[in-house]
Design a protein around this motif. Sequence first.
Motif, PDB file in Angstrom:
ATOM      1  N   UNK A  62      89.291 124.086  26.514  1.00 18.49           N
ATOM      2  CA  UNK A  62      90.676 124.425  26.505  1.00 18.49           C
ATOM      3  C   UNK A  62      91.340 122.853  27.388  1.00 18.49           C
ATOM      4  N   UNK A  98      86.216 122.105  16.315  1.00 18.28           N
ATOM      5  CA  UNK A  98      86.376 122.363  17.742  1.00 18.28           C
ATOM      6  C   UNK A  98      87.295 123.734  17.673  1.00 18.28           C
ATOM      7  N   UNK A  99      86.840 124.800  18.703  1.00 15.46           N
ATOM      8  CA  UNK A  99      87.545 125.845  18.942  1.00 15.46           C
ATOM      9  C   UNK A  99      88.213 125.957  20.160  1.00 15.46           C
ATOM     10  N   UNK A 100      89.400 126.145  20.253  1.00 15.71           N
ATOM     11  CA  UNK A 100      90.168 126.595  21.627  1.00 15.71           C
ATOM     12  C   UNK A 100      89.754 127.990  22.207  1.00 15.71           C
ATOM     13  N   UNK A 101      88.462 127.994  22.249  1.00 21.01           N
ATOM     14  CA  UNK A 101      87.831 129.319  22.680  1.00 21.01           C
ATOM     15  C   UNK A 101      86.498 129.089  23.370  1.00 21.01           C
ATOM     16  N   UNK A 106      82.126 131.377  20.548  1.00 15.94           N
ATOM     17  CA  UNK A 106      82.683 131.335  19.154  1.00 15.94           C
ATOM     18  C   UNK A 106      82.519 130.004  18.547  1.00 15.94           C
ATOM     19  N   UNK A 121      85.422 129.157  29.581  1.00 20.80           N
ATOM     20  CA  UNK A 121      84.940 128.979  28.204  1.00 20.80           C
ATOM     21  C   UNK A 121      83.542 128.313  27.906  1.00 20.80           C
ATOM     22  N   UNK A 129      86.883 136.883  26.294  1.00 21.47           N
ATOM     23  CA  UNK A 129      88.088 135.867  26.515  1.00 21.47           C
ATOM     24  C   UNK A 129      89.325 136.655  26.618  1.00 21.47           C
ATOM     25  N   UNK A 130      90.320 135.905  27.321  1.00 19.42           N
ATOM     26  CA  UNK A 130      91.665 136.634  27.403  1.00 19.42           C
ATOM     27  C   UNK A 130      91.634 137.548  28.380  1.00 19.42           C
TER      28      UNK A 130
END
Lengths: 386, 351
Positions: free
Chosen positions: B53, B80-83, B87, B308, B336-337
């Motif tokens: 992130x 790429x994942x912002x996770x 994931x 992350x 996450x979150x």
Amino acid sequence: MAEHAAVIGIGQTKYDAKRIDVSQFGLIREAATRALEDAELGWKDIDAVVIGKAPDMFEGTMMPELFLAEALGCVGKPMLRVHTAGSVGGSTAIVAASLVQAGIHQRVLTVSYEKQSESNAMWALSIKMPFAPTMVAGAGGFFAPLIRGYIQRSGAPDDTGIRVALKDRLNALKNPYAHLKLPDVDFDMIANSPMLWDPIRYLETCPSSDGACAMVIGDEKQARRAAKPAAWIHATNMKTEPTMFAGRDQVMPRAGLECSAELYKKAGISDPRSEIDCAEIYVPFSWFEAMWMENLHFAPLNEGWKMTYEGATALGGDLPVNMSGGVLSSNAIGASGMIRFAEAAMQVRGQAGEHQVDGARRSLGHAYGGGSQYFSMWIVGDQPLA
Amino acid sequence: MRDVAVVSYAQTPFVRSERARNEVEMLMPVIDEVVEKSGIERRKIGFTCSGSTDYLAGQSFSFVMAVDAVGAWPPICESHVEMDGAWALYEAWVKIQCGEVDSALVFSFGRSSMGETAETMTLQTDPYTLAPLGPDAISMAALQARAGLDRGLWSEREMAEVAVRSRRDALRNPEAQLKGEFDVDEILAEPYLVSPLRKHDCPPVSDGAAAAVIAAADVARQACEKPVWIRGIEHRLDSHQPGSRDLTLSPSTKAAGEAAGASSGRLDIAELHAPFSHQEIILKQALGLSDSVKINPSGGALAANPILTAGLARIGEASRQIVAGNGRRALAHATSGPCLQQNLVCILEGD
């Protein structure tokens, strides 16, 4: 062996400088609801959601997909968030398609958006990092030297960029969703607009937009059942190369050349210029149309500008490019790639209205990002690939 | 579905503050190691996917520089994942399921020490109704812990016991950050950090990077002596608004676990991504884990919590346990979150 996948629903918001009438929730909801209506499906029919957007600092929120969960109807469902720089809208659609192609899901909703008015993109792109040179202000300053390099190599006439901008701005007048519409636009208006980053003039550059784009991607069964025609996904591809090193040609990036060559091979295309009916590509600054015509193997090296000059890329030409008005007319950054992919699908579905290319059966959607280093592309057709 | 295995895993030691190396410098040796260990030639790895992130680096497009650590020349097929990297591994697994590629490199990275991470994560909350109230990551978790205490679902002592066990187990993990022998009564005598959480209920601030190579059966068998098979991988999301869900439950973990096949065979080990002590209790209940399952032999996120990366590290640690012969079937979990909003469950099995 991969399953067939097809676009069975498309929804876009009106793109505008400031969509203060909606929150981020409202913005994505507007596009997603329209895509579902187009697909004649409800929220409960969706198996998974794939969301994409460009840097989170463009809104000043971190991983916004988490708080968008309810608005996207994905509570209790799988949700993925993609971010691959400017190509993200395209990559997001590709990830969504892969969930169907892998046989994991039947109906996937994919959405991408940017609400630039909630923060400041120029600030977000210009943060000074320790031990690193500050990036020159904005993307225009980064890409102008690449365009100058292209002009020097190709000997393209100075007004190539103006001609691209004029074509795209005239196309935008036919697109109800386009942000920037200049009804009186002509060659002189663009030529006389202020020079921002030589050779890019004000009217040769993209606006800063709020907006969202959504698609429903379904499997073969869904596509055959749908009332409206489907856009069958023939091939997808992504390629990345590093930002800088001595061996890199930033004007004609190898990642783009290889990405498109592999894409055509997967789609069974040997002569892209004659076999593809239209292309919606990522042109944030006018000159990139000429550069990408070469990078996408539509024109020989140093001759891409001739396609613009000869009118080949105009709506009535032999390879219409950016029928929607392109990024030059609407640039909700995170959505921009997906808008290209969606326009390609709209064309083969015959739903592009006033900017429809007659008889479009096979089209290209293209996006790029970073320092001309991230590429994502797809080919869609009105029939499944045999 | 194609059979896919984790063929190698590598990570940096997770540390409180990595000041000498930037993200690329942290990643390069990890990626070299994971590729070398995989037995697959770097150029033959068909796909690369990372998770990170921008809000850790404090820079837009921060993942772009990470491409330099991979050696993306000739150009590579990459995403790429912002996770969390878990994931990214899921996306790579999907890519292999499509049949387009047979192997993939997955990595994630970040330096949480660069800013005030708990406060930065306030920006993860709804910007219109929640973020203006300023709930940082620890306060959100504290609300969750309080809800369970009030309902008698767990006690502060049980929370302390999770922390003590985690940091004791971390003594055997050379790459863990916060480890040692602690006494439950002594730490219960400490003051609250954010009531009802004491410092020991919270994860440390950690910097680090992790990477894995996964491959389809043919390639995995050829390249690797002990492939660790991914028998199921699923993820689900809960509501974001803390007021619209029961914070003491994790329905998304439960659903992901069921879909991944958590209960379809005896589990030996579970690596749960529970940054706060009470969250392990929630996850254990959601997944229906019996007391015979060894939880977090690595020390878990209470011993090191690189944002992350900690989720991918759970998959890596679980596969390491299987390779080491400490169990045959393991569950790895990533979250996450705020308050365990999004959860992924991966079931791993040795031959």
